[in-house]
Design an enzyme around this catalytic site. Structure first.
Site, PDB file in Angstrom:
ATOM      1  N   PHE A   1       0.811  -1.202  -0.099  1.00 29.03           N
ATOM      2  CA  PHE A   1      -0.080  -0.021  -0.089  1.00 29.03           C
ATOM      3  C   PHE A   1       0.790   1.250  -0.078  1.00 29.03           C
ATOM      4  O   PHE A   1       0.308   2.134  -0.239  1.00 29.03           O
ATOM      5  CB  PHE A   1      -0.916  -0.025   1.135  1.00 29.03           C
ATOM      6  CG  PHE A   1      -0.530   0.519   2.608  1.00 29.03           C
ATOM      7  CD1 PHE A   1       0.198  -0.165   3.119  1.00 29.03           C
ATOM      8  CD2 PHE A   1      -0.722   1.847   2.661  1.00 29.03           C
ATOM      9  CE1 PHE A   1       0.674   0.527   4.455  1.00 29.03           C
ATOM     10  CE2 PHE A   1      -0.097   2.419   3.663  1.00 29.03           C
ATOM     11  CZ  PHE A   1       0.607   1.554   4.949  1.00 29.03           C
ATOM     12  N   LYS A   2       1.953   1.170   0.449  1.00 25.14           N
ATOM     13  CA  LYS A   2       2.930   2.426   0.294  1.00 25.14           C
ATOM     14  C   LYS A   2       2.981   3.218  -0.951  1.00 25.14           C
ATOM     15  O   LYS A   2       2.939   4.218  -1.121  1.00 25.14           O
ATOM     16  CB  LYS A   2       4.550   1.956   0.557  1.00 25.14           C
ATOM     17  CG  LYS A   2       4.526   1.206   2.333  1.00 25.14           C
ATOM     18  CD  LYS A   2       4.377   2.052   3.266  1.00 25.14           C
ATOM     19  CE  LYS A   2       4.783   1.576   4.653  1.00 25.14           C
ATOM     20  NZ  LYS A   2       4.143   0.115   5.309  1.00 25.14           N
ATOM     21  N   ASP A   3       2.757   2.313  -2.018  1.00 29.69           N
ATOM     22  CA  ASP A   3       2.954   2.995  -3.415  1.00 29.69           C
ATOM     23  C   ASP A   3       1.753   3.926  -3.597  1.00 29.69           C
ATOM     24  O   ASP A   3       1.907   5.017  -4.399  1.00 29.69           O
ATOM     25  CB  ASP A   3       2.548   1.808  -4.475  1.00 29.69           C
ATOM     26  CG  ASP A   3       3.718   1.032  -4.590  1.00 29.69           C
ATOM     27  OD1 ASP A   3       4.750   1.552  -4.502  1.00 29.69           O
ATOM     28  OD2 ASP A   3       3.434  -0.308  -5.187  1.00 29.69           O
TER      29      ASP A   3
END
Ligand SMILES: *Cc1c(COP(=O)(O)O)cnc(C)c1O
Length: 498
Positions: free
Chosen positions: A112-114
Site C-alpha cells: 500500500f505504500k505505493d
C-alpha cells in the site's frame, strides 16, 4: 490551510514547506491547523470520479497553496495505468457478507505504500519549485521493508532528487530484500543495518536533526527530506482511499449514504490508521477504527490502557512491516486529541525518548476508547487465518492483511457489532510468499522464493504482479551492510561530503 508542528504550535508553514521539510526543526510533525469537512453529498460525488480526480478533490482541501493545475499534474502522473495494474487504482474485493477488502497493493511494489509514494515525488518537486528552493533534495528513508522499495521506485531518476534507504538486515522478507538490492536508477542507494527497524528509524531521525550534517549539506547545495510517514505528503494520499472506498460502497449500493462503516487497519507506524481517523474527522461516517497489531503489540496495550511502553522485547514476525515499537504518527493523533497542546506532547514524547514510556490523560484515554478498538495476534494465528480464509472464501491474503482479518474476527466476537466493515489489505500475498505458502499448504521450505510464487499462483486466482515476476532476472546492485553507529558517516560519504 497552514501547518503547525506537534511540538511547537507557533510554527505555521504552508503545505509546500511542510512537505519539503518533512519534519519540523524542533523534531515535531506537521499537522494541518484544522481538519477540513466534507458533506455527505460531496462524499457521494467522489464516487462518480476516477481515482486521480478523487485524490485531487481531497488534496484541494489540504494543499491550498497548490493550484488546481499543480494538483492535477501530481495526481494524473501518479495514479495512472502506467503505475498501477488496475484501472481503479484501489480495488474493493468482497470477502464475506458486509466485509470488504480494500486492496491497496496494485502499484509497482505490491504494497500500500505505493498509494502515497507514487505521488510524493511529484508533491515534493512541485513544492520545492513553489518555495523557490534551488537545492537538490536528498531523501533518507528508514524502512521495515515496504516503504524503502516504494520510495525507491517513486524517486528513481526524478530530477533534482536522490534517495538513500536503510533497512534492518534480518528484518525484511527475502522478496523485499531482493526488491531493494536490485533497484534501478542513477540517484538511488540502499544499505542494510545490523539492527532492527527502530534502529534504522532512530538513526535517520538523528541525522535529520543533526545541525552539523545539515550545514554540511547546505554548503553542498543539498537539503534533506523524508519519505517516511512522518512526512505530511505521505499521509494525505492515504486519506483519499478511505474517502474513496466509502463513496464506492455507496455507489455500488452496498451501503446507503450516511451509513456507518468500521475500518480495520493492520498497523505499524500508525500512518495508515491515522489517515482513516482523518477521513472520519472529515465526515466519512465511521463507527470504529480497529487497530490490528502483531505480537509487537505496543499499540494494542496503549489503546487499551493509555500507557505507551516500548520497554519490551522486539520480535521479528511474518508481518515484518508491522514490527515496530515506536509508532511515530501517534504523535499527530495525540496532538489532535489534546486540543493541540504542544507542551503536553513535548512532555510525553520527551518521556518516550528518555524512559521509553508515557501515560496519557484520562480525557485522551476516553477518546481513544471511543474512536478505536485494538487487538493483536501471533504468527501462528496469522497463518491459520490465511489458511481459513483461503478455504472458506478462496481468497489469498498476505500476512499483514491476515492480522487485520484475525483481529476483526476477535472484535466481532467481543462486541457482536455487525456494522459493515472495510479491511485495509496492505500487501500482495506474493510479496510474503514464504509465509503465505506455509499457511496455505504447511511447508514447502524446500523450494526457492520464485518457485513459491509460482506455487501460490497455481493455488490462487490472483495473477503474479509483473514487478515481482521480473525480479528473478535482475542483478543485485547494493550489498552494503553496516553497524547502526556508522549510519551518519555512511550518509556523508555517500553524498560525497566526507
Ligand atoms: C507499512 C505497512 C503496514 C503498516 O502501516 P503503518 O502506516 O506503518 O501503520 C502494514 N502492512 C504493510 C504491508 C505495510 O507495508
Amino acid at each position: 490551510m497552514f501547518y503547525n508542528s506537534t511540538r511547537n504550535s507557533g510554527v505555521k508553514v504552508s503545505s509546500a514547506e511542510a512537505i519539503t521539510q518533512g519534519i519540523s526543526v524542533e523534531g515535531g510533525l506537521f499537522v494541518p491547523e484544522e481538519i477540513p469537512a466534507l458533506t455527505l453529498d460531496e462524499i457521494k460525488a467522489v464516487g462518480e470520479m476516477k481515482y486521480a480526480d478523487r485524490a485531487a478533490f481531497v488534496f484541494s482541501k489540504y494543499l491550498t497553496d497548490f493550484t488546481d493545475a499543480e494538483i492535477h499534474y501530481c495526481t494524473d502522473n501518479a495514479y495512472s495505468a502506467k503505475n498501477f495494474e488496475t484501472e481503479n487504482i484501489a480495488e474493493i474485493a468482497h470477502l464475506f457478507d458486509g466485509t470488504y477488502m480494500l486492496e491497496l497493493w496494485h502499484g509497482p511494489t505490491c504494497a500500500f505504500k505505493d498509494m502515497a509514494l507514487q505521488i510524493l515525488p511529484y508533491f515534493l518537486t512541485t513544492s520545492a519549485k513553489k518555495i523557490n528552493l534551488d537545492k537538490k533534495i536528498v531523501i533518507l528513508v528508514a524502512t521495515s521493508g515496504d516503504t524503502g522499495k516504494a520510495a525507491l521506485e517513486g524517486f528513481r531518476d526524478v530530477e533534482g532528487t536522490s534517495i538513500l534507504v536503510f533497512y534492518p538486515e534480518d528484518g525484511v522478507s527475502p522478496m523485499q530484500k531482493r526488491q531493494m538490492k536490485t533497484q534501478e536508477g542513477e540517484n538511488v542507494g540502499v544499505c542494510a543495518i545490523k539492527g532492527n527497524f527502530d534502529d534504522c528509524q532512530n538513526g535517520v531521525k538523528a541525522i535529520f536533526t543533526d545541525s552539523d550534517v545539515k550545514s554540511a549539506l547546505d554548503a553542498k547545495g543539498m537539503i534533506f527530506s523524508s519519505a517516511n510517514s512522518i512526512n505530511w505528503g505521505r499521509l494525505v494520499p492515504q486519506i483519499v482511499y478511505y474517502v474513496s472506498s466509502y463513496a464506492e460502497l455507496v455507489k455500488d449500493e452496498e451501503i446507503a449514504l450516511g451509513d456507518k462503516i468500521n475500518i480495520v487497519v493492520p498497523t505499524g507506524n500508525f500512518g495508515n490508521i491515522l489517515a482513516a481517523y482523518y477521513a472520519k474527522k472529515m465526515g466519512v461516517p465511521v463507527n470504529k477504527l480497529i487497530c490490528a497489531s502483531n505480537i509487537n503489540n505496543v499499540l494494542t496495550d496503549f489503546i487499551n490502557t493509555g500507557v505507551y511502553d516500548r520497554n519490551r522485547q522486539f520480535y521479528a514476525t511474518v508481518s515484518p512491516s508491522m514490527d515496530i515499537l515506536i509508532s511515530s504518527n501517534l504523535e499527530r493523533l495525540l496532538y489532535i486529541m489534546t486540543d493541540r497542546n504542544d507542551s503536553v506532547i513535548n512532555e510525553w514524547f520527551g518521556k518516550l525518548a528518555s524512559e521509553g514510556k508515557y501515560e496519557v490523560s484520562d480525557d485522551v484515554k476516553s477518546q481513544l476508547s471511543d474512536e478505536f478498538w485494538a487487538g493483536f495476534c501471533d504468527d501462528e494465528q496469522t497463518k491459520a487465518t490465511i489458511h481459513s480464509i483461503y478455504e472458506k472464501y478462496s481468497y489469498t491474503c498476505d500476512t499483514h492483511t491476515a492480522v487485520a482479518v484475525k483481529v476483526y474476527n476477535d472484535y466481532k466476537t467481543a462486541t457482536g457489532d455487525m456494522t459493515k466493515t472495510v479491511i485495509a489489505s496492505t500487501a500482495s500475498p506474493y510479496k510474503f510468499s514464504a509465509a503465505v505458502l506455509e499457511a496455505l499448504e504447511n511447508g514447502r521450505s524446500d523450494i526457492d522464493e520464485y518457485s513459491k510464487v509460482d506455487r501460490i499462483a497455481e493455488l490462487s486466482d490472483i495473477p503474479v504482479p509483473s514487478a515481482l515476476a521480473d525480479l528473478k532476472n535482475k542483478p543485485e546492485r547494493f550489498n552494503d551492510v553496516i553497524d547502526k553507529s556508522e549510519q551518519k558517516d555512511y550518509v556523508l560519504k555517500t553524498l560525497g561530503i566526507r
